[in-house]
Design a protein around this motif. Structure first.
Motif, mmCIF file in Angstrom:
data_model
loop_
_atom_site.group_PDB
_atom_site.id
_atom_site.type_symbol
_atom_site.label_atom_id
_atom_site.label_comp_id
_atom_site.label_asym_id
_atom_site.label_seq_id
_atom_site.Cartn_x
_atom_site.Cartn_y
_atom_site.Cartn_z
ATOM 1 N N VAL A 44 -40.824 9.907 29.213
ATOM 2 C CA VAL A 44 -39.423 10.123 29.705
ATOM 3 C C VAL A 44 -38.652 11.301 29.309
ATOM 4 N N ALA A 45 -38.247 12.106 30.141
ATOM 5 C CA ALA A 45 -37.325 13.272 29.693
ATOM 6 C C ALA A 45 -35.964 13.058 29.797
ATOM 7 N N ILE A 46 -35.030 12.988 28.694
ATOM 8 C CA ILE A 46 -33.764 12.930 28.756
ATOM 9 C C ILE A 46 -32.906 14.254 28.858
ATOM 10 N N LEU A 47 -32.379 14.587 29.894
ATOM 11 C CA LEU A 47 -31.838 15.879 30.154
ATOM 12 C C LEU A 47 -30.279 15.936 29.548
ATOM 13 N N GLY A 48 -29.895 16.033 28.411
ATOM 14 C CA GLY A 48 -28.634 16.120 27.518
ATOM 15 C C GLY A 48 -28.644 15.364 26.320
ATOM 16 N N ALA A 49 -28.304 15.871 25.285
ATOM 17 C CA ALA A 49 -28.049 15.195 24.120
ATOM 18 C C ALA A 49 -26.631 14.932 23.447
ATOM 19 N N GLY A 50 -25.872 14.443 24.670
ATOM 20 C CA GLY A 50 -24.439 13.936 24.088
ATOM 21 C C GLY A 50 -24.542 12.683 23.854
ATOM 22 N N THR A 51 -23.353 12.124 23.548
ATOM 23 C CA THR A 51 -23.339 10.628 23.266
ATOM 24 C C THR A 51 -24.126 9.849 24.131
ATOM 25 N N ILE A 56 -29.024 6.749 25.055
ATOM 26 C CA ILE A 56 -30.350 6.300 25.957
ATOM 27 C C ILE A 56 -31.667 6.437 25.412
ATOM 28 N N ALA A 57 -31.805 7.652 24.515
ATOM 29 C CA ALA A 57 -33.122 7.955 23.643
ATOM 30 C C ALA A 57 -33.364 6.734 22.870
ATOM 31 N N HIS A 58 -32.270 6.475 22.205
ATOM 32 C CA HIS A 58 -32.587 5.220 21.274
ATOM 33 C C HIS A 58 -32.736 4.082 21.866
ATOM 34 N N LYS A 59 -32.145 3.609 22.906
ATOM 35 C CA LYS A 59 -32.462 2.458 23.538
ATOM 36 C C LYS A 59 -33.970 2.541 24.349
ATOM 37 N N ILE A 60 -34.048 3.483 24.986
ATOM 38 C CA ILE A 60 -35.593 3.767 25.438
ATOM 39 C C ILE A 60 -36.782 3.628 24.345
ATOM 40 N N PHE A 66 -42.502 3.076 26.779
ATOM 41 C CA PHE A 66 -42.793 4.519 26.977
ATOM 42 C C PHE A 66 -43.316 4.794 25.704
ATOM 43 N N ASN A 67 -44.553 5.745 25.856
ATOM 44 C CA ASN A 67 -45.192 6.564 25.007
ATOM 45 C C ASN A 67 -44.425 7.483 24.011
ATOM 46 N N ALA A 68 -43.574 8.282 25.024
ATOM 47 C CA ALA A 68 -42.772 9.441 24.378
ATOM 48 C C ALA A 68 -41.374 9.984 25.299
ATOM 49 N N VAL A 69 -40.502 9.813 24.453
ATOM 50 C CA VAL A 69 -38.929 10.483 24.719
ATOM 51 C C VAL A 69 -38.921 11.669 24.399
ATOM 52 N N ARG A 70 -38.600 12.726 25.234
ATOM 53 C CA ARG A 70 -38.341 14.090 25.064
ATOM 54 C C ARG A 70 -36.712 14.266 25.420
ATOM 55 N N LEU A 71 -36.098 14.585 24.250
ATOM 56 C CA LEU A 71 -34.438 14.652 24.450
ATOM 57 C C LEU A 71 -34.452 16.246 24.679
ATOM 58 N N ILE A 72 -33.767 16.662 25.658
ATOM 59 C CA ILE A 72 -33.640 18.002 26.082
ATOM 60 C C ILE A 72 -32.122 18.455 26.244
#
Length: 326
Positions: A44-51, A56-60, A66-72
């Motif tokens: 999962v790629a998350i576009l935006g590291a705001g609030t 979302i990154a933490h919840k996923i 999922f194997n990996a989360v990419r915070l972009i």
């Protein structure tokens, strides 16, 4: 009992090499079974590291689907700090998802899901400017990743879903908005308070074009399998209807939970049914080319079906009015 435990549980020189290999094999099989929660390499790629993006990154990650989360985020330092914080919580929360931070959008290449969240330094841009920036982000994303299912997670992202299909030519099945699922969750919680039951026992749909024109078909809503019309009086329904606009916009934690569920369902990792999402209509409910809150079925590649609800005459008029924009 002590002798029996020693006799059957000891691991000393008397145990044969074959027994050791059998025990190792059992341990390996147990680990393999646990890993079956993730059926394939999934990113999962998350576009935006705001609030919202951080939530979302933490919840996923914490749900471990999922194997990996990419915070972009262009502010790579902020993304790195949040990714490290989430990763360090893995031992406490017992998840194995890898969370990494990136400063360039090309890190979304190869991702199965792309979540449009909020930038860490979004500033006080207007809604139109924010939508333009979001559409531009999706335009750049689509150049090098055309297979990812795109989940627009923000409350104001309905026009972004619409424009992604109309202007960028992204297939409508691949672009969905998660905010209606968050509104759906909030309304279930309100109904549960009225009935003094768990929110999970409440089932209802969210349709239309929230926040301006939400439509809740109360005639089909249920709690513990019973129709709400048999559980609540007219005054209670009036109270619930009055509260619908008050729970918009949903907060970041509700949006994050809804987005995680949408991602999992679309990736085939969880079988949640009856999710409300923004999707672009193409003849369903008499509308075409507009994004609306509808009940969807999700699977590989995004939306597999838009479910058309059974409505009363009054609810049908409300929905037609909402979809016409009048």
């Amino acid at each position: 009992m002590r002798r029996q435990r020693c006799r059957h549980g000891r691991a000393d020189a008397a145990r044969s090499a074959g027994d050791d290999r059998h025990a190792v094999g059992q341990r390996c099989r147990r680990v393999h079974v646990r890993s079956n929660r993730i059926s394939r390499v999934s990113i999962v790629a998350i576009l935006g590291a705001g609030t919202l993006g951080g939530a979302i990154a933490h919840k996923i990650a914490s749900r471990g689907r999922f194997n990996a989360v990419r915070l972009i985020d262009p502010a790579a330092g902020i993304a790195a700090g949040k990714a490290l914080d989430i990763q360090q919580s893995a031992a406490v929360e017992r998840f194995g998802t890898r969370v990494t931070a990136h400063g360039d959008l090309d890190a979304a290449a190869g991702a199965d899901m792309a979540v449009l969240a909020d930038a860490s330094e979004s500033g006080d841009t207007g809604e139109r400017d924010g939508a333009d920036a979001a559409v531009d982000t999706l335009r750049r994303l689509h150049r090098f990743n055309r297979r990812a299912v795109i989940v627009c997670a923000g409350a104001p992202h309905r026009p972004v879903v619409e424009r992604a299909v109309a202007e960028l030519g992204i297939p409508r099945r691949q672009v969905i908005g998660a905010a209606p699922a968050a509104l759906q969750s909030a309304l279930r919680a309100i109904v549960a308070l009225e009935l003094r039951c768990p929110p999970a026992d409440v089932s209802l749909a969210v349709l239309g074009r929230p926040p301006e024109r939400p439509v809740v078909p109360w005639s089909e809503a249920t709690a513990r399998g019973y129709a709400l019309r048999h559980l609540l009086d007219v005054a209670a329904f009036a109270r619930l209807q009055a509260k619908v606009p008050l729970v918009w916009p949903p907060g970041p934690y509700t949006l994050a939970s809804a987005t995680a569920r949408v991602c999992e369902t679309a990736a085939g990792q969880a079988g949640m049914k009856g999710l409300a999402c923004y999707a672009v209509l193409d003849g369903e409910m008499g509308a075409r080319g507009i994004a609306a809150a509808v009940t969807v079925e999700l699977g590989g590649g995004g939306v597999t079906r838009i479910v058309e609800p059974a409505l009363t005459g009054r609810e049908l008029v409300e929905l037609e009015t909402a979809l016409s924009g009048s």
